[in-house]
Scaffold this motif. Structure first.
Motif, PDB file in Angstrom:
ATOM      1  N   CYS A 180       0.859  -1.190   0.000  1.00  0.00           N
ATOM      2  CA  CYS A 180       0.000   0.000   0.000  1.00  0.00           C
ATOM      3  C   CYS A 180       0.894   1.239   0.000  1.00  0.00           C
ATOM      4  N   ARG A 181       0.600   2.176  -0.863  1.00  0.00           N
ATOM      5  CA  ARG A 181       1.348   3.440  -0.961  1.00  0.00           C
ATOM      6  C   ARG A 181       2.848   3.196  -1.113  1.00  0.00           C
ATOM      7  N   CYS A 182       3.196   2.184  -1.884  1.00  0.00           N
ATOM      8  CA  CYS A 182       4.603   1.848  -2.123  1.00  0.00           C
ATOM      9  C   CYS A 182       5.059   2.374  -3.480  1.00  0.00           C
ATOM     10  N   TYR A 183       4.770   3.620  -3.743  1.00  0.00           N
ATOM     11  CA  TYR A 183       5.257   4.304  -4.938  1.00  0.00           C
ATOM     12  C   TYR A 183       5.512   5.761  -4.573  1.00  0.00           C
ATOM     13  N   ARG A 184       6.401   6.381  -5.323  1.00  0.00           N
ATOM     14  CA  ARG A 184       6.816   7.739  -4.971  1.00  0.00           C
ATOM     15  C   ARG A 184       5.719   8.751  -5.236  1.00  0.00           C
ATOM     16  N   ASP A 185       5.457   9.578  -4.258  1.00  0.00           N
ATOM     17  CA  ASP A 185       4.574  10.725  -4.398  1.00  0.00           C
ATOM     18  C   ASP A 185       5.136  11.807  -3.472  1.00  0.00           C
ATOM     19  N   PRO A 186       5.823  12.818  -4.016  1.00  0.00           N
ATOM     20  CA  PRO A 186       6.418  13.856  -3.172  1.00  0.00           C
ATOM     21  C   PRO A 186       5.407  14.635  -2.346  1.00  0.00           C
ATOM     22  N   LEU A 187       4.118  14.534  -2.691  1.00  0.00           N
ATOM     23  CA  LEU A 187       3.069  15.211  -1.912  1.00  0.00           C
ATOM     24  C   LEU A 187       2.460  14.280  -0.865  1.00  0.00           C
ATOM     25  N   PHE A 188       2.898  13.033  -0.826  1.00  0.00           N
ATOM     26  CA  PHE A 188       2.443  12.049   0.161  1.00  0.00           C
ATOM     27  C   PHE A 188       0.922  11.936   0.208  1.00  0.00           C
ATOM     28  N   GLY A 189       0.317  11.984  -0.960  1.00  0.00           N
ATOM     29  CA  GLY A 189      -1.130  11.838  -1.015  1.00  0.00           C
ATOM     30  C   GLY A 189      -1.885  12.971  -0.366  1.00  0.00           C
ATOM     31  N   GLY A 190      -1.208  14.088  -0.135  1.00  0.00           N
ATOM     32  CA  GLY A 190      -1.859  15.245   0.484  1.00  0.00           C
ATOM     33  C   GLY A 190      -1.806  15.249   1.989  1.00  0.00           C
ATOM     34  N   GLY A 191      -1.122  14.295   2.594  1.00  0.00           N
ATOM     35  CA  GLY A 191      -1.037  14.231   4.049  1.00  0.00           C
ATOM     36  C   GLY A 191       0.398  14.253   4.531  1.00  0.00           C
ATOM     37  N   MET A 192       0.591  13.782   5.742  1.00  0.00           N
ATOM     38  CA  MET A 192       1.922  13.673   6.325  1.00  0.00           C
ATOM     39  C   MET A 192       2.323  12.204   6.377  1.00  0.00           C
ATOM     40  N   PRO A 193       3.560  11.868   6.038  1.00  0.00           N
ATOM     41  CA  PRO A 193       3.994  10.471   6.081  1.00  0.00           C
ATOM     42  C   PRO A 193       4.369  10.043   7.488  1.00  0.00           C
ATOM     43  N   GLU A 194       3.393  10.077   8.379  1.00  0.00           N
ATOM     44  CA  GLU A 194       3.604   9.733   9.789  1.00  0.00           C
ATOM     45  C   GLU A 194       2.682   8.565  10.147  1.00  0.00           C
ATOM     46  N   PRO A 195       3.229   7.413  10.506  1.00  0.00           N
ATOM     47  CA  PRO A 195       2.393   6.225  10.742  1.00  0.00           C
ATOM     48  C   PRO A 195       1.748   6.217  12.123  1.00  0.00           C
ATOM     49  N   THR A 196       0.514   6.671  12.187  1.00  0.00           N
ATOM     50  CA  THR A 196      -0.256   6.670  13.427  1.00  0.00           C
ATOM     51  C   THR A 196      -1.599   5.992  13.186  1.00  0.00           C
ATOM     52  N   GLY A 197      -2.358   5.817  14.233  1.00  0.00           N
ATOM     53  CA  GLY A 197      -3.676   5.212  14.090  1.00  0.00           C
ATOM     54  C   GLY A 197      -4.583   5.989  13.158  1.00  0.00           C
ATOM     55  N   LYS A 198      -4.410   7.317  13.116  1.00  0.00           N
ATOM     56  CA  LYS A 198      -5.270   8.164  12.291  1.00  0.00           C
ATOM     57  C   LYS A 198      -4.891   8.119  10.815  1.00  0.00           C
ATOM     58  N   THR A 199      -3.628   7.824  10.514  1.00  0.00           N
ATOM     59  CA  THR A 199      -3.165   7.883   9.125  1.00  0.00           C
ATOM     60  C   THR A 199      -3.120   6.520   8.445  1.00  0.00           C
ATOM     61  N   LEU A 200      -3.424   5.460   9.175  1.00  0.00           N
ATOM     62  CA  LEU A 200      -3.296   4.105   8.630  1.00  0.00           C
ATOM     63  C   LEU A 200      -4.640   3.401   8.495  1.00  0.00           C
ATOM     64  N   THR A 201      -5.697   4.168   8.204  1.00  0.00           N
ATOM     65  CA  THR A 201      -7.036   3.579   8.112  1.00  0.00           C
ATOM     66  C   THR A 201      -7.132   2.568   6.971  1.00  0.00           C
ATOM     67  N   GLY A 202      -6.395   2.803   5.871  1.00  0.00           N
ATOM     68  CA  GLY A 202      -6.425   1.857   4.755  1.00  0.00           C
ATOM     69  C   GLY A 202      -5.895   0.497   5.150  1.00  0.00           C
ATOM     70  N   VAL A 203      -4.834   0.480   5.939  1.00  0.00           N
ATOM     71  CA  VAL A 203      -4.277  -0.780   6.426  1.00  0.00           C
ATOM     72  C   VAL A 203      -5.265  -1.456   7.365  1.00  0.00           C
ATOM     73  N   CYS A 204      -5.853  -0.672   8.242  1.00  0.00           N
ATOM     74  CA  CYS A 204      -6.842  -1.221   9.189  1.00  0.00           C
ATOM     75  C   CYS A 204      -7.998  -1.882   8.436  1.00  0.00           C
ATOM     76  N   ASP A 205      -8.520  -1.199   7.425  1.00  0.00           N
ATOM     77  CA  ASP A 205      -9.656  -1.742   6.669  1.00  0.00           C
ATOM     78  C   ASP A 205      -9.273  -3.027   5.947  1.00  0.00           C
ATOM     79  N   TRP A 206      -8.072  -3.070   5.374  1.00  0.00           N
ATOM     80  CA  TRP A 206      -7.641  -4.277   4.658  1.00  0.00           C
ATOM     81  C   TRP A 206      -7.557  -5.467   5.608  1.00  0.00           C
TER      82      TRP A 206
END
Length: 498
Positions: free
Chosen positions: A235-261
């Motif tokens: 998941c999100r294993c490709y370069r995006d200098p804008l980080f999808g519009g967010g911050m690249p910080e792995p917290t409970g709030k930013t990892l909802t896609g992983v949680c859902d999977w």
């Protein structure tokens, strides 16, 4: 001219505002002067960079300055995680490394880390010396050896990495040092496979999701886990200098896609990395986020009881005291530090600690480099699940019960105004109540902010941000409801309640 300052983990700034090519050359020259001043220039410097906007061009600029100062450069052939850049220092026996990254900060930032020859974060006396060099350069008290901006940009446009002879000819100078393109991944992979039980991971037949959050950690966890026989979803294993519009910080709030999977596919584990892969994020079976304060004690227990790594532990002042309980049970010391992994790294080097960790998601272990490493952390999480055949949170509960019952930790960030920050700081300096939350205060620690230790074993820490009008209140208690009770009382007493 704005003063360039190293913070807890290097120099960071907004691209094209203060993080410019001109300022980068000044900082690079300051590092070159420091390295040559130590008589270590002949060993060379590793230069790594992450996936951020212009990071590769910034790395090329750093390399150019080093070469003009007679320092050989080991330049990464592609974006690297910070721990891999640090590991390359050991591989090449270099004088240190420069890593171009702003880690988990927003996409408009970039940053500069200097990693000394011990392959961990630079300690204050080192960054202080570099800052002194920066000041001298800004005040024209030291000579600089780099091309002017127009010439440097022209060279960057027309010359490939490695064309140092051509660069020297363009400047009508002799080539005084060389640029060597490196790929430190094979040696790094081999090293991690010696630290982690990859055979146990392979036997467990787990399904794992890896989320690189568009950072430079892509191509590491998935490669190692798939080699061991694990089924990996990326998941999100490709370069995006804008980080999808967010911050690249792995917290409970930013990892909802992983949680859902994990919930939908019944995966066993989710592993996430921040922008430069030095911090970790873990999602457990059921799609629940595992905090660093929950994982670190579990890992320490695992290192002692399963891997036979018995020894002291080091943690920051803001990190769970469950680690202290485990250390006491096994007759080991606990070394508490100010916030900043550089202090953790120092204890890993000097105190023989088997684990060093911080509540913000950084850790390393004995036998590894003294730099936080999210890739290693993720592999160790998989190893624990594989060997115990139980999910992490269940194992964490078992460990808590074994060492005296659960602890509940939380951090509250309270924003104030620049005008009100100093009065709060003044009150905090005098903050020393005899009782807090109806419980006597047993001790006061001022290694970083003010930390009150209660007779019940609970504690509260208040720290001010060094860059913003923000105060961080950390609380650890025996009951969840006490977290809000204690944080609210502290906020009132130091004037953060309005």
């Amino acid at each position: 001219m704005r003063k360039l300052k190293f913070g807890t983990d290097g120099w960071r700034g907004i691209i094209a505002d203060d993080f410019t090519f001109e300022n980068l050359r000044i900082v690079s020259q300051a590092v070159a002067d420091y390295v040559n001043g130590q008589g270590a220039g002949h060993k060379g410097i590793v230069v790594g960079y992450d996936n951020r906007f212009l990071s590769d061009r910034f790395a090329d600029t750093v390399a150019d300055v080093m070469i003009q100062n007679g320092i050989k450069v080991y330049l990464a052939d592609s974006p690297l995680p910070t721990p891999v850049t640090a590991f390359a220092v050991k591989v090449h026996e270099a004088a240190g490394a420069v890593m171009l990254t702003a880690s988990h900060n927003p996409p408009e930032y970039n940053g500069f880390k200097f990693i000394p020859d011990y392959a961990g974060p630079a300690l204050p006396h080192i960054t202080g010396a570099i800052e002194e060099n920066i000041t001298r350069l800004q005040n024209k008290m030291l000579p600089a050896r780099w091309a002017d901006q127009e010439q440097a940009m022209e060279l960057a446009d027309v010359l490939r990495p490695g064309d140092d002879a051509a660069r020297a000819a363009h400047r009508k100078e002799p080539a005084v040092a060389e640029r060597i393109i490196i790929d430190p991944r094979p040696e790094y992979f081999e090293h991690l496979e010696q630290l982690v039980d990859m055979e146990a991971i392979g036997r467990a037949n787990l399904q794992v999701m890896v989320d690189a959050m568009h950072g430079s950690g892509m191509g590491y966890l998935n490669v190692l886990l798939e080699k061991a026989g694990t089924m990996v979803k990326q998941c999100r294993c490709y370069r995006d200098p804008l980080f999808g519009g967010g911050m690249p910080e792995p917290t409970g709030k930013t990892l909802t896609g992983v949680c859902d999977w994990i919930k939908e596919r019944e995966g066993r584990l989710g592993l996430a990395l921040d922008g430069d892969a030095d911090r970790f994020g873990i999602i457990d079976d059921g799609g629940v986020y595992v905090t660093p304060n929950q994982f670190l004690p579990l890992l320490y227990h695992h290192l002692i009881t399963v891997k036979g790594l018995v020894g002291p532990v080091t943690r920051t002042v803001a990190t769970t005291h469950m680690l202290d309980r485990i250390a006491r049970r096994h007759g080991q010391e606990v070394y508490e530090t100010a916030v900043g992994f550089k202090y953790i790294g120092q204890n890993l080097l000097e105190k023989g600690c088997v684990l060093g960790g911080e509540e913000s998601g950084g850790l390393s272990i004995k036998g590894h480099i003294p730099e936080k490493d999210g890739i290693l952390a993720g592999l160790l999480a998989v190893e624990i699940v594989a060997m115990h055949r139980k999910n992490l949170l269940a194992l964490a509960r078992d460990v808590a019960e074994e060492y005296g019952g659960p602890l509940y930790s939380e951090r509250l960030d309270v924003r104030t105004t620049p005008l009100k920050k100093q009065p709060v700081l003044d009150k905090l300096g005098e903050f020393n109540p005899a009782v807090l939350g109806g419980t006597p205060v047993a001790g006061r620690v001022t290694v970083d902010g003010v930390k009150l230790l209660l007779e019940s074993g609970e504690w509260v820490l208040v720290r001010a941000s060094g860059t913003e009008p923000v105060f961080r209140i950390y609380v650890e208690t025996h009951r969840p409801e006490r977290v809000k009770e204690l944080s609210r009382e502290v906020a009132v007493q130091i004037g953060l309640d309005d």
